[in-house]
Design an enzyme around this catalytic site. Structure first.
Site, PDB file in Angstrom:
ATOM      1  N   GLY A 132      13.889 -13.848 -37.414  1.00  0.00           N
ATOM      2  CA  GLY A 132      13.000 -15.089 -37.239  1.00  0.00           C
ATOM      3  C   GLY A 132      13.779 -16.426 -37.768  1.00  0.00           C
ATOM      4  O   GLY A 132      14.454 -16.971 -37.210  1.00  0.00           O
ATOM      5  N   ALA A 158       5.336 -19.628 -34.116  1.00  0.00           N
ATOM      6  CA  ALA A 158       4.695 -20.640 -33.623  1.00  0.00           C
ATOM      7  C   ALA A 158       5.342 -22.120 -33.833  1.00  0.00           C
ATOM      8  O   ALA A 158       5.862 -22.374 -34.958  1.00  0.00           O
ATOM      9  CB  ALA A 158       3.293 -20.749 -34.311  1.00  0.00           C
ATOM     10  N   CYS A 210       0.478 -12.554 -38.182  1.00  0.00           N
ATOM     11  CA  CYS A 210       0.449 -13.929 -38.691  1.00  0.00           C
ATOM     12  C   CYS A 210      -0.278 -13.963 -39.765  1.00  0.00           C
ATOM     13  O   CYS A 210      -1.405 -13.665 -39.802  1.00  0.00           O
ATOM     14  CB  CYS A 210       0.048 -14.979 -37.334  1.00  0.00           C
ATOM     15  SG  CYS A 210      -0.041 -16.735 -37.871  1.00  0.00           S
TER      16      CYS A 210
END
Length: 351
Positions: free
Chosen positions: A229, A20, A102
């Site tokens: 990531g 995000a 998440c």
């Protein structure tokens, strides 16, 4: 080596993790350019009243993006998640990814994200509804989850079997519990157990920050792919570094300073085009910070960068920083060298 999800063949087995505020279209396209075979969008809400918001419309922007277009959706209501899948498929999504990974409180407090792993019946209901919505369009459904809610509630293997039976065609597992957040070390035994329990492709995620670590995780888990990531923030060329190392066993030379200058300036231009001048110059600061933090003079430059509120001035400052760096060295220093240089600079500053 390629990898297939449903009827879609991916270029390779190196994926960009959905993050995000990070993996917007310009960042995804940059990572793809630099060796990633697959990139998933930022999380898109299943709440219909928010689909028209500026934030969601930016997250759903895939203009000019190479396929496959993968959209991650999040929510707690099966019918709403199915509708969100349908909505995004109509707007070009070729793969729908369900977020059950998440750990953010603002997501988990609403029992979305990794919190769904605590309610196995609801998690399965959501998966079944999304698969039913996507099936008529021949759009494969994938899912990202954690090893479990907490140390004593690791249920990834149980859920993986149920999700596969419900029609999920690829599973990504982050090697931490929701309780851990991003703290501590990722563990890979659970990912290996998931891989052994299902026939669909399994992707390993968590703490993959170097070519050596990627090779180690492949070996430890037997995973079909690895997902990177945070390590790609400010270092999007990590994908080609991993690919080169896996293919040859040798380290790829660090990128030229001139190349990184070009990559970052092009990235900023695309970033401004998506976000506009006011938001663009501000949201670009984190990306610039990630690039320059490990470089000589990077910390000082970050401080000055945060005072610039004009896109052209920001571009000029970045260009000048890398021009100055290029006069000192041809290539970006490797991480250890960069850290040593920062330590040396710090030692020269009087206490």
């Amino acid at each position: 080596m390629t990898l297939q999800i449903g009827n879609i063949v991916l270029e390779n087995r190196l994926f960009v993790a959905p993050m995000a505020g990070v993996t917007d279209r310009p960042f995804r396209m940059l990572c793809r350019e630099l060796g990633a075979g697959y990139a998933v969008s930022e999380m898109v809400t299943s709440r219909k009243e928010l689909w028209g918001s500026l934030k969601t419309s930016r997250r759903a922007n895939h203009d000019g993006e190479p396929g496959p277009i993968a959209v991650q959706i999040a929510g707690t209501d099966a019918a709403m998640m199915a509708e969100a899948a349908q909505y995004n498929i109509e707007r070009g999504a070729q793969i729908i990814d369900i977020n059950m990974g998440c750990p953010a409180k603002k997501v988990c407090n609403k029992w979305a994200g990794s919190a769904l792993m605590r309610d196995e019946p609801l998690a399965l209901e959501i998966v079944e509804a999304v698969v039913r919505a996507a099936m008529p369009h021949c759009v494969p459904v994938t899912l990202k989850m954690r090893t479990g809610w907490s140390e004593d509630q690791r249920n990834a293997v149980t859920l993986a079997r149920r999700f596969e039976a419900a029609g999920v065609q690829m599973l990504t597992v982050h090697g931490r519990t929701r309780e851990q957040g991003y703290k501590g070390l990722a563990e890979y035994d659970t990912i290996a157990a998931v891989k052994a329990a299902v026939r669909v492709p399994v992707v390993a995620n968590g703490d993959i920050d170097s070519p050596e670590k990627a090779r180690e995780v492949f070996a430890l888990t037997g995973a079909d792919a690895v997902m990177v990531g945070r390590a790609a923030q400010g270092r999007p060329w990590i994908f080609r570094e991993i690919a080169h190392f896996l293919a040859t066993g040798a380290q790829l030379a660090p990128p030229l300073v001139a190349e990184v200058r070009r990559l970052l300036l092009d990235h900023l231009q695309e970033h401004y085009a998506l976000y506009g001048d006011y938001s663009g110059v501000r949201t670009a600061r984190k990306h610039i910070g990630w690039y320059v933090r490990p470089l000589p003079g990077g910390e000082e430059f970050r401080g000055r960068m945060n005072t610039i509120e004009d896109c052209d001035a920001q571009l000029a400052a970045v260009a000048d920083f890398f021009d100055t760096l290029a006069a000192r060295m041809d290539r970006i220093p490797v991480a250890d060298d960069a850290q040593a240089q920062r330590d040396e600079q710090a030692a020269e500053v009087p206490a």
